[in-house]
Design an enzyme around this catalytic site. Structure first.
Site, mmCIF file in Angstrom:
data_model
loop_
_atom_site.group_PDB
_atom_site.id
_atom_site.type_symbol
_atom_site.label_atom_id
_atom_site.label_comp_id
_atom_site.label_asym_id
_atom_site.label_seq_id
_atom_site.Cartn_x
_atom_site.Cartn_y
_atom_site.Cartn_z
ATOM 1 N N GLN A 97 1.154 -0.801 -0.152
ATOM 2 C CA GLN A 97 -0.074 -0.108 -0.505
ATOM 3 C C GLN A 97 0.879 0.997 0.015
ATOM 4 O O GLN A 97 2.154 1.110 0.204
ATOM 5 C CB GLN A 97 -0.885 -0.141 1.586
ATOM 6 C CG GLN A 97 0.066 0.381 2.199
ATOM 7 C CD GLN A 97 -1.311 -0.110 3.446
ATOM 8 O OE1 GLN A 97 -1.313 1.012 4.934
ATOM 9 N NE2 GLN A 97 -1.632 -1.524 3.850
ATOM 10 N N HIS A 99 0.427 6.268 1.087
ATOM 11 C CA HIS A 99 -0.466 6.551 1.246
ATOM 12 C C HIS A 99 -0.647 7.899 0.941
ATOM 13 O O HIS A 99 0.778 8.307 0.567
ATOM 14 C CB HIS A 99 -0.582 7.316 2.838
ATOM 15 C CG HIS A 99 -1.097 5.777 3.445
ATOM 16 N ND1 HIS A 99 -1.586 4.898 3.637
ATOM 17 C CD2 HIS A 99 0.527 4.929 4.286
ATOM 18 C CE1 HIS A 99 -1.796 4.362 5.130
ATOM 19 N NE2 HIS A 99 -0.315 3.897 4.641
ATOM 20 N N GLU A 116 4.468 7.744 7.940
ATOM 21 C CA GLU A 116 3.617 7.623 9.585
ATOM 22 C C GLU A 116 4.971 6.803 10.138
ATOM 23 O O GLU A 116 5.972 6.998 8.973
ATOM 24 C CB GLU A 116 2.662 5.801 9.811
ATOM 25 C CG GLU A 116 3.189 5.180 8.454
ATOM 26 C CD GLU A 116 2.103 3.909 7.818
ATOM 27 O OE1 GLU A 116 0.608 4.527 8.016
ATOM 28 O OE2 GLU A 116 2.009 3.248 7.007
ATOM 29 N N HIS A 174 4.761 0.553 0.871
ATOM 30 C CA HIS A 174 5.143 -0.548 1.972
ATOM 31 C C HIS A 174 3.687 -1.665 1.990
ATOM 32 O O HIS A 174 2.616 -0.966 1.588
ATOM 33 C CB HIS A 174 4.999 0.695 2.821
ATOM 34 C CG HIS A 174 3.907 0.830 3.453
ATOM 35 N ND1 HIS A 174 3.667 2.471 3.494
ATOM 36 C CD2 HIS A 174 2.852 0.742 4.138
ATOM 37 C CE1 HIS A 174 2.868 2.640 3.556
ATOM 38 N NE2 HIS A 174 2.059 2.139 4.593
ATOM 39 N N ARG A 194 -4.314 0.610 -2.003
ATOM 40 C CA ARG A 194 -4.194 -0.956 -2.012
ATOM 41 C C ARG A 194 -3.496 -0.948 -3.375
ATOM 42 O O ARG A 194 -4.363 -0.777 -4.558
ATOM 43 C CB ARG A 194 -5.036 -1.688 -1.346
ATOM 44 C CG ARG A 194 -4.492 -2.932 -1.339
ATOM 45 C CD ARG A 194 -5.830 -3.324 -0.121
ATOM 46 N NE ARG A 194 -6.212 -3.634 0.924
ATOM 47 C CZ ARG A 194 -7.824 -3.292 0.345
ATOM 48 N NH1 ARG A 194 -8.722 -2.683 0.016
ATOM 49 N NH2 ARG A 194 -7.742 -2.676 2.311
HETATM 50 ZN ZN LIG Z 1 0.242 1.836 6.218
#
Ligand SMILES: [Zn+2]
Length: 320
Positions: A97, A99, A116, A174, A194
């Site tokens: 996936q 972001h 993240e 990642h 995704r």
């Molecule tokens: Zn993630």
């Protein structure tokens, strides 16, 4: 009411395991717990105040009741609450996936993007994860490899160890591999694109949706260098050893190991949270005393001042 204990929202995604129930004291009716959202105001799963007079309110309602000043001079500059902190337990690999960043997500998803950080709490000896690409590729090649299921060949697969820190900037392709328990500190966002799901089907028996066009828009298709170590060196005082894990515009996180007592200062700039990852702790501030066991989380409003922590334990402290 400057410090309160929080209870998480739980997610039983198909790849989750039972470590959070068995090793982190998470009590819920779900058979598997993939994620527990420890510090969350996200509408997909807000955490709940479970101590003091605001008991039973969501974290969102609690912050609304106290007023935005409780987030601190830095914290209240954000349009939305900036952070989301989770435990994650992957019995199976997560999907590959990516972001979006803030600019793209605010425009397309009407929420923040997602940078993240993963702090590895525990993993199986052979655990790995995917971190970006292993060679520069074009958008055309990226699309082709998603469509013919060969995307894994151009992703960087990295071994994982307890204590590693993975900083996943928005745009980094990642996936968390199987057999990993981690604490994730991220921007307050649930926007995930995704690109590959290992041929799995969801709970409804159908393949889970892919988001190929959006993923191609936002992905960094050049390799990223990292040693996967904490950003800072350990600093010790009498009883505590503290280490900076990662810092960015949205969050700064430290890990502390304690034998005895220490004082944390929660200043006027930012609210803070403490997620206990080992042992037991007593947390005291302004007459309030909270007993924490492994896996529990405290939210502290900005300007709480000196917070005394006592115990043989380890925690992750995060603030803006
Ligand atoms: Zn993630």
């Amino acid at each position: 009411m400057p410090i309160v204990k929080l209870a998480p929202a739980y997610k039983d995604y198909i790849w989750g395991g039972t470590n959070l129930k068995e090793k982190y004291g998470k009590k819920c009716d779900l058979n598997i717990v993939a994620e527990s959202w420890e510090v969350s105001t996200h509408p997909d799963g807000p955490s709940t105040v479970v101590s003091g007079p605001y008991q039973g309110k969501t974290l969102t309602e609690y912050i609304d009741a106290l007023g935005k000043d409780c987030l601190g001079t830095k914290g209240k500059e954000f349009e939305f609450f900036p952070m989301l902190i989770k435990f994650i337990d992957s019995k199976q690999p997560l999907s590959i996936q990516v972001h979006p960043d803030n600019e793209y997500a605010l425009r397309v998803e009407k929420e923040y993007g997602k940078t993240e950080m993963w702090y590895i709490l525990d993993c199986q000896p052979d655990a790995t994860l995917y971190f970006g690409v292993n060679q520069s590729i074009t958008k055309e090649e990226f699309r082709e490899r998603i469509e013919n299921n060969t995307i894994l060949e151009v992703l960087k697969e990295v071994p994982v160890h307890k204590g590693d820190v993975f900083f996943i900037k928005a745009g980094t392709i990642h996936a968390i591999g199987a057999g990993i328990t981690l604490c994730e500190i991220q921007q307050n966002s649930n926007s995930t694109y995704r690109v590959y799901d290992f041929g799995r089907v969801g709970k409804d028996g159908k393949p889970r949706e892919l988001h190929i066009d959006k993923a191609i828009d936002v992905s960094n298709l050049n390799p990223i260098e990292s040693d996967f170590k904490p950003a800072g060196k350990p600093v010790s005082d009498e009883n505590a050893t503290t280490m900076l894990l990662a810092t960015c515009d949205y969050f700064t996180s430290f890990e502390t190991t304690l034998r005895g007592s220490t004082i944390i200062d929660v200043d006027e700039e930012s609210f803070a949270s403490m997620v206990l990852v080992e042992g037991n702790a007593t947390v005291e501030n302004d007459g309030e005393v909270l007993e924490l066991t492994k896996g529990e989380t405290v939210f502290m409003t900005a300007g709480s001042g000196p917070v005394k922590v006592t115990g043989d334990c380890q925690w992750i402290f995060s603030r803006v």
